[in-house]
Design a protein around this motif. Structure first.
Motif, short mmCIF file in Angstrom:
data_model
loop_
_atom_site.label_atom_id
_atom_site.label_comp_id
_atom_site.label_asym_id
_atom_site.label_seq_id
_atom_site.Cartn_x
_atom_site.Cartn_y
_atom_site.Cartn_z
N PRO A 60 18.75 29.10 -24.96
CA PRO A 60 18.78 28.68 -26.37
C PRO A 60 17.52 27.95 -26.81
O PRO A 60 17.08 28.11 -27.96
CB PRO A 60 19.99 27.74 -26.41
N LEU A 61 16.92 27.19 -25.89
CA LEU A 61 15.68 26.48 -26.25
C LEU A 61 14.56 27.47 -26.56
O LEU A 61 13.85 27.33 -27.57
CB LEU A 61 15.27 25.56 -25.10
N PHE A 62 14.41 28.49 -25.71
CA PHE A 62 13.37 29.49 -25.94
C PHE A 62 13.67 30.34 -27.19
O PHE A 62 12.74 30.77 -27.88
CB PHE A 62 13.21 30.39 -24.72
N VAL A 63 14.94 30.57 -27.46
CA VAL A 63 15.31 31.29 -28.69
C VAL A 63 14.85 30.48 -29.91
O VAL A 63 14.25 31.02 -30.86
CB VAL A 63 16.83 31.54 -28.76
N LEU A 86 10.07 37.98 -32.70
CA LEU A 86 11.40 38.56 -32.87
C LEU A 86 11.90 39.19 -31.57
O LEU A 86 13.05 39.00 -31.17
CB LEU A 86 11.39 39.60 -33.99
N VAL A 87 10.98 39.92 -30.92
CA VAL A 87 11.33 40.53 -29.63
C VAL A 87 11.67 39.46 -28.60
O VAL A 87 12.66 39.57 -27.86
CB VAL A 87 10.17 41.41 -29.13
N LEU A 88 10.86 38.39 -28.55
CA LEU A 88 11.13 37.29 -27.62
C LEU A 88 12.47 36.62 -27.92
O LEU A 88 13.24 36.30 -27.00
CB LEU A 88 10.01 36.26 -27.67
N ALA A 89 12.75 36.39 -29.19
CA ALA A 89 14.01 35.76 -29.56
C ALA A 89 15.19 36.61 -29.10
O ALA A 89 16.17 36.08 -28.55
CB ALA A 89 14.06 35.55 -31.08
N MET A 93 17.94 35.66 -26.26
CA MET A 93 19.35 35.71 -26.62
C MET A 93 20.13 36.52 -25.59
O MET A 93 21.24 36.15 -25.20
CB MET A 93 19.51 36.32 -28.01
N LEU A 94 19.52 37.61 -25.12
CA LEU A 94 20.14 38.42 -24.07
C LEU A 94 20.28 37.63 -22.78
O LEU A 94 21.33 37.65 -22.12
CB LEU A 94 19.31 39.69 -23.83
N VAL A 95 19.21 36.92 -22.40
CA VAL A 95 19.25 36.09 -21.19
C VAL A 95 20.36 35.05 -21.30
O VAL A 95 21.12 34.83 -20.35
CB VAL A 95 17.89 35.41 -20.95
N THR A 96 20.44 34.39 -22.45
CA THR A 96 21.47 33.36 -22.66
C THR A 96 22.86 33.96 -22.50
O THR A 96 23.74 33.37 -21.85
CB THR A 96 21.33 32.73 -24.05
N TRP A 97 23.07 35.15 -23.06
CA TRP A 97 24.38 35.79 -22.95
C TRP A 97 24.68 36.20 -21.51
O TRP A 97 25.80 36.01 -21.03
CB TRP A 97 24.41 37.02 -23.87
#
Length: 220
Positions: A60-63, A86-89, A93-97
């Motif tokens: 979430p921090l990196f998002v 946008l790609v990084l976000a 988000m995928l990593v967080t999930w």
């Protein structure tokens, strides 16, 4: 007149020395068994490990950081920066999930004989391990187990999770197991790479002691 029975004084001495020798051998064996059992019992029968909750915080921090730069890029008319952020976000988000259940399900277990990892087809015998390396590589923790030549090498299967728990069985430059994870926890407690190295070494010594104890017990 009857002659007294002839007795050999050396026979009695030989019997005494033989008894002393066997008693000494038995005492030495008992000491060896006690020392080996002490090494074995220095570690629990098994210890389970999960990854840490590192990416539940970092994700979430990196998002958030990516979104901030995305907005800045849009305001400044920098389309390239906006698209990249946008790609990084989306990536974070995928990593967080993917790491939403971090710290809950064990992926690795140590016993007094084996290392068991859920992405390996078979356990790794600790007596086949020649060297242990544990490193914190920032985003992941690495455990490398170098195996003796000729040791059974399991097959690994890929896990499609970014920065996830993944063990790989590799043949070159010599047979070894690489275990990657997003940090490590045991018993709900986070552990560092130095503590993990100490735990692995303790189980390694216990496995060697168990092997020696098995040999002594087979000899009787």
């Amino acid at each position: 007149m009857t002659n007294p029975p002839h007795t050999d004084p050396l026979a009695g001495l030989s019997d005494s020395l033989s008894a002393d020798y066997h008693a000494s051998q038995s005492a030495q064996r008992d000491r060896e068994v006690a020392e080996l059992k002490k090494l074995i019992e220095a570690v629990p029968e098994q210890t389970e490990f999960t990854n840490s909750r590192r990416w539940k915080t970092l994700g979430p921090l990196f998002v958030l950081i990516a979104v901030v730069f995305l907005v800045m890029g849009l305001k400044n008319g920098s389309t390239g920066l906006a698209v990249f952020m946008l790609v990084l976000a989306l990536l974070f988000m995928l990593v967080t999930w993917q790491h939403r259940d971090s710290g809950q399900k064990p992926f690795m277990k140590l016993t007094r004989r084996q290392v068991i990892v859920d992405t390996l087809s078979a356990p790794v015998e600790l007596v086949d391990v020649e060297d242990i390396l544990v490193k914190d590589e920032g985003l992941i923790t690495l455990q490398k187990l170098t195996l003796r030549p000729g040791a059974n090498l399991p097959v690994h299967r890929a896990r499609f999770q970014l920065f996830g728990n993944q063990a790989m069985a590799l043949k070159k430059p010599q047979p070894h197991i690489r275990i990657n994870s997003a940090g490590l926890m045991t018993g709900g407690r986070k552990i560092g790479y130095e503590e993990m190295a100490a735990i692995l070494n303790a189980y390694w010594q216990a496995a060697a002691a168990q092997q020696q104890l098995d040999v002594l017990q087979r000899r009787g």
